[in-house]
Design an enzyme around this catalytic site. Structure first.
Site, PDB file in Angstrom:
ATOM      1  N   CYS A 112      11.500  22.962 -22.558  1.00 20.69           N
ATOM      2  CA  CYS A 112      12.309  23.289 -21.394  1.00 20.69           C
ATOM      3  C   CYS A 112      13.728  23.705 -21.797  1.00 20.69           C
ATOM      4  O   CYS A 112      13.912  24.643 -22.562  1.00 20.69           O
ATOM      5  CB  CYS A 112      12.281  22.106 -20.426  1.00 20.69           C
ATOM      6  SG  CYS A 112      12.711  22.503 -18.731  1.00 20.69           S
ATOM      7  N   HIS A 113      14.746  22.998 -21.320  1.00 16.05           N
ATOM      8  CA  HIS A 113      16.139  23.291 -21.665  1.00 16.05           C
ATOM      9  C   HIS A 113      16.527  22.698 -23.027  1.00 16.05           C
ATOM     10  O   HIS A 113      17.630  22.926 -23.496  1.00 16.05           O
ATOM     11  CB  HIS A 113      17.086  22.724 -20.596  1.00 16.05           C
ATOM     12  CG  HIS A 113      17.098  23.505 -19.328  1.00 16.05           C
ATOM     13  ND1 HIS A 113      16.135  23.333 -18.350  1.00 16.05           N
ATOM     14  CD2 HIS A 113      17.935  24.462 -18.874  1.00 16.05           C
ATOM     15  CE1 HIS A 113      16.397  24.144 -17.347  1.00 16.05           C
ATOM     16  NE2 HIS A 113      17.479  24.846 -17.638  1.00 16.05           N
TER      17      HIS A 113
END
Length: 187
Positions: A112-113
């Protein structure tokens, strides 16, 4: 339960604001595969998990990032969440810790991030990766080839987009941790 990681020690680097399931699911999978798992953070005490935009549970930090070395571990997991990697990339000890896994050719799994910290460590240039879609331009600007796939592995670097990808992410991360060092995994 598999013992494929029986002799391995895997670091999970996080701070307040991590996406809880992106830490807990890989943690459970890696531990079930036999590894020792260690929660590392720039912060002592407990860190705050998030369930998207709602507070989740608090988790006890095992070791502070300024007192550990990548040499002590066989692999690294970087969960996402927006606030977590944003804070980690502002912490030089965290960035150096991440970069050292690449210098030592050790497998790293980021979801993800979580890839924001990899960008700051300058370790994505020339690599094929995936992430949360909003990081696409950041990753391209850092020299990575960004693709929209469930799970991507490039010389020991495992990346995924979001919590829906966790089954594939966990499976591939365990495989890479079991394999160990990658000669082409460089910083």
């Amino acid at each position: 339960m598999s013992n494929s990681l029986k002799t391995k020690k895997i670091a999970f680097l996080a701070t307040d604001g991590f996406e809880q399931v992106e830490l807990t699911k890989p943690w459970e999978a890696v531990k079930a595969a036999g590894a020792e798992v260690v929660l590392v953070s720039p912060k002592k005490g407990k860190i705050q998990g998030m369930n998207h935009d709602e507070k989740g549970d608090r988790f006890k930090v095992d070791q502070c990032v300024d007192s550990v070395s990548a040499e002590e571990f066989d692999g690294l997991v970087l969960p996402g969440g927006v606030a977590n990697p944003d804070a980690l990339r502002m912490c030089e000890d965290s960035v150096s810790f991440v970069r050292d896994f690449f210098k030592q050719h050790k497998p790293v799994a980021a979801i993800c991030h979580g890839l924001w910290t990899l960008i700051e460590a300058d370790v994505v240039r020339g690599r094929r990766v995936t992430s949360w879609p909003s990081l696409k331009t950041d990753l391209k600007n850092a020299g990575a080839e960004w693709v929209d796939e469930e799970c991507v592995c490039d010389e020991g670097l495992v990346t995924s987009r979001n919590p829906d990808d966790l089954p594939a992410f966990c499976k591939k991360a365990i495989e890479e941790f079991a394999e160990g060092k990658h000669a082409n995994q460089t910083a």
